[in-house]
Design an enzyme around this catalytic site. Structure first.
Site, mmCIF file in Angstrom:
data_model
loop_
_atom_site.group_PDB
_atom_site.id
_atom_site.type_symbol
_atom_site.label_atom_id
_atom_site.label_comp_id
_atom_site.label_asym_id
_atom_site.label_seq_id
_atom_site.Cartn_x
_atom_site.Cartn_y
_atom_site.Cartn_z
ATOM 1 C CE1 TYR A 190 59.757 66.293 60.839
ATOM 2 C CE2 TYR A 190 58.267 66.335 58.976
ATOM 3 C CZ TYR A 190 59.289 66.908 59.701
ATOM 4 O OH TYR A 190 59.839 68.092 59.277
ATOM 5 C CE1 TYR B 45 57.242 70.648 60.356
ATOM 6 C CE2 TYR B 45 58.485 72.663 60.006
ATOM 7 C CZ TYR B 45 58.198 71.359 59.664
ATOM 8 O OH TYR B 45 58.867 70.772 58.624
#
Lengths: 382, 152
Positions: free
Chosen positions: A277, A327
Site C-alpha cells: 500500500y 488508487y
C-alpha cells in the site's frame, strides 16, 4: 487456512481520473464483470460485503444475498472483507461472497464524506486546528522521523517514485502509462507537504472492483486460474502510540505479518512479488523494512540500489502501485497480485510470480494518527 | 465543565471533539496546558484517556510544564483550503511533552528552516478561530533554537 479459500473471479472496471460515473455504477459494473468472468448469474452471490458502505447497492445491482455487510477500516478494508467472506463461508452463512469496492472521488463523491471531494480533504480532529489536513501531512510526520533516525533522503524517496513509474510506463490503463520519470523530475517537483514533493504523492482515481470469494473446490470448478488465500493478518498501530514509537512505525506490521506468514507456512524468502500500500513514497520504504526485505533504516538505500526493480531483491508494486498505477485503496495491491499470479501482466510480467505479498493500510484513528494494517498472502497454487 | 461560550463548543463539535476534553479547552482559556493523569501510576495522556493499565477510576486533569521537544514535524506548502492560502508555509509538529504525551501543534516564532527534530520548545497561547478558541502553540526555548544535538 492455507489454500482452503480462493478468489474465483476479479471484476475490474476502468480506473482513472474524472470518469464521470457514479460510485454505485462502478460497483455494479465490477460485479457484472466478476460474474461474467466465471459464467455465473447474480443469484450465485449469497453474500455481499461492501468495502465502506451504503444502503442502496443490492436493489440497484439486482442482488438478493443472505447477508449484506458494510466494512470500513480504510485501505485495510479489502483484506478485512476477504476475511469476513471466509468467516461467512466457514460458518455456513454463504457460499459465494462478493467483496465490492467502487468510488468516484474525482467525479465528486467519497462514501461518508459527501461534502468533501478527495483524500486531500481528510482532516484529523484536533490537529486540524493547526492546519493539519490531508493524508500527506499525516504520513509526512512518519517520513520526517524516518529521515531523522536513519538519514533517509528525498532522493531515496524519489527512487521509489521513479521505479514505480517505470513499472507503470509499460502497463496500459495506468496513470503513468508511457510517461516514465527521472530522479531529476522528482527533485524538481514542488514541495507539497515537506518532505513530500508532488511526485511523492499518489492521486485519487475513480474505479470499481469486485472479487468473488468461495471455497477452493468451488473456485477450481469455475476457473482454471483460482487465486488462493494462503494467509492473512491484521495489526493496529495504537500500541505504538502508547509506547511512543508510532512515528517510526508506518503501521503495526509485526502481528499482521506473523499471523499471515504462519498461516501460509512460508517466509519472506518465498515471496516472489510484493504489492505494498503506497499512498506516499515513504510508505514503501518503511514497509520493506517492517516486512524484513530491507534492514531497519535501510529501506531508502535498498530502493535506490534497485532492490524493488524487476531484477531486484523483491519486485515491488509491479503495476506502478497507487503512486503511478491507480488508487483503488487496498485493492490496488490485490489487483496487481492477481494479475501477476495469473501471468497476465504483459510487458510488465515478472519472471517468477507464484506467491504475492499484499498490504493494506487505513482508517486514521484521529489525533494519534494510527492506522490499521492488513497482510494478505496470495498464491496461484493452494 | 464548560469550555467557554457557545462559540468554543461549536468549533469543537465541528471537529468531532470529545466532551471529555472540555476541561482541557477551559484550561487553555486560563493559559494552562492540562494533561490527563493517572493517579495510580502517574502516567500522563492527551487527549482524555483511560489509563491503559488502570482504567478510568483515577484519571484527573493536571497542569503540564508546557515544555517539550519536537519529535517530528512537517511544513505545509500546499494550500488545501482557501483559508490556508494566506498561511503557507507553516509548520505542524508533534511535540513530545516533558510528561510524556505527544501533542500536535504549530511551531511559531522562528524561521521555518530552524525547526528540527529535538528542538526544545515551550508553550504559548494564542486566541484563534474568530476569538473563540484559545490554542496552545509552541515556540523555541530561547538560547536553544539552533542546538541540533538536543533531545531527539
Amino acid at each position: 487456512m492455507r489454500g482452503r479459500y480462493a478468489i474465483a473471479a476479479l471484476g475490474l472496471t476502468e480506473q482513472g481520473i474524472g470518469l464521470g460515473r457514479s460510485d454505485r455504477d462502478l460497483r455494479g459494473d465490477a460485479v457484472e464483470r466478476a460474474l461474467n468472468a466465471v459464467g455465473l448469474e447474480r443469484d450465485a452471490i449469497d453474500g455481499y460485503i461492501h468495502c465502506w458502505g451504503e444502503r442502496e447497492d443490492l436493489r440497484y445491482l439486482g442482488l438478493s444475498p443472505n447477508l449484506n455487510w458494510s466494512l470500513s477500516c480504510g485501505g485495510a478494508t479489502p483484506t478485512a472483507a476477504i476475511l469476513g467472506a471466509i468467516g461467512a463461508i466457514e460458518t455456513g452463512q454463504a457460499e459465494m461472497v462478493a467483496c465490492v469496492y467502487g468510488i468516484a472521488p474525482t467525479s465528486g463523491y467519497i462514501p461518508g464524506l459527501r461534502d468533501l471531494k478527495s483524500i486531500g480533504s481528510y482532516s484529523y480532529g484536533y490537529p486540524s486546528l493547526y492546519g493539519m489536513v490531508g493524508a500527506a501531512s499525516a504520513h509526512a510526520l512518519h517520513a520526517r522521523r524516518h529521515m531523522h533516525l536513519f538519514g533517509t533522503t528525498s532522493k531515496q524517496m524519489g527512487a521509489v517514485a521513479v521505479q514505480q513509474r517505470a513499472y507503470a510506463a509499460v502497463r496500459p490503463k495506468t496513470l503513468g502509462y508511457g510517461k516514465p520519470i527521472t530522479i531529476e523530475d522528482h527533485q524538481a517537483s514542488p514541495l507539497i507537504v515537506d518532505p513530500f514533493r508532488r511526485l511523492d504523492c499518489c492521486r485519487d482515481t475513480d474505479g470499481g472492483v469486485a472479487v468473488l470469494i468461495c471455497g477452493a473446490d468451488r473456485a477450481r470448478a469455475l476457473t482454471p486460474q483460482p487465486i488462493y488465500i494462503l494467509g492473512a493478518g491484521m495489526g493496529q498501530n495504537v500500541v505504538n502510540w502508547h509506547n511512543g514509537t508510532i512515528y517510526q512505525h508506518h503501521d503495526n506490521i509485526a502481528p499482521a505479518k506473523a499471523r499471515a506468514f504462519a498461516q501460509a507456512g512460508i517466509t519472506i524468502a518465498d515471496i516472489d512479488v510484493a504489492e505494498l500500500y503506497d499512498p506516499f513514497t515513504i510508505s514503501v520504504i518503511m514497509q520493506l523494512e517492517a516486512y524484513g526485505f530491507a534492514a531497519e533504516g535501510q529501506g531508502g538505500p535498498f530502493v535506490a540500489e534497485g532492490g524493488t526493480g524487476p531484477d531486484g531483491v523483491i519486485p515491488t508494486n509491479t503495476g506502478g502501485g497507487q503512486l503511478s498505477g491507480f488508487y483503488a485503496t487496498g485493492f490496488t495491491p490485490i489487483i496487481e497480485a492477481i494479475v501477476q499470479l495469473r501471468g497476465e501482466a504483459g510487458a510488465g510480467q515478472m519472471k517468477k510470480a507464484d506467491i504475492a505479498l499484499c498490504s493494506g493500510h487505513g482508517l486514521n484513528a484521529g489525533v494519534q494518527n494510527t492506522w490499521n494494517h492488513a497482510t494478505l498472502i496470495l498464491g496461484n497454487q493452494p | 465543565m464548560n469550555a467557554g461560550d457557545s462559540g468554543d463548543l461549536l468549533i469543537l463539535k465541528q471537529l468531532g471533539a470529545d466532551h471529555l476534553d472540555l476541561p482541557f479547552w477551559a484550561g487553555t482559556r486560563r493559559e494552562e496546558l492540562l494533561l490527563h493523569r493517572c493517579g495510580l501510576c502517574g502516567r500522563h495522556y492527551w487527549p482524555a484517556s483511560r489509563c491503559v493499565t488502570h482504567g478510568a477510576a483515577n484519571m484527573a486533569w493536571t497542569p503540564s510544564s508546557g515544555r517539550g521537544t519536537v519529535h517530528t514535524y512537517t511544513i505545509l506548502h500546499h494550500a488545501y483550503t482557501a483559508e490556508m492560502a494566506t498561511q503557507v508555509p507553516y509548520c505542524v509538529a508533534v511535540v513530545e511533552l516533558e510528561e510524556g504525551p505527544f501533542f500536535h501543534s504549530n511551531i511559531v516564532g522562528c524561521p521555518m528552516d530552524q525547526i528540527h527534530v529535538g528542538l526544545p520548545v515551550q508553550v504559548r497561547f494564542v486566541v484563534q478561530k474568530a476569538g473563540r478558541l484559545t490554542l496552545p502553540v509552541f515556540t523555541p526555548v530561547s538560547g536553544h533554537d539552533d542546538d541540533r544535538r538536543a533531545g531527539a
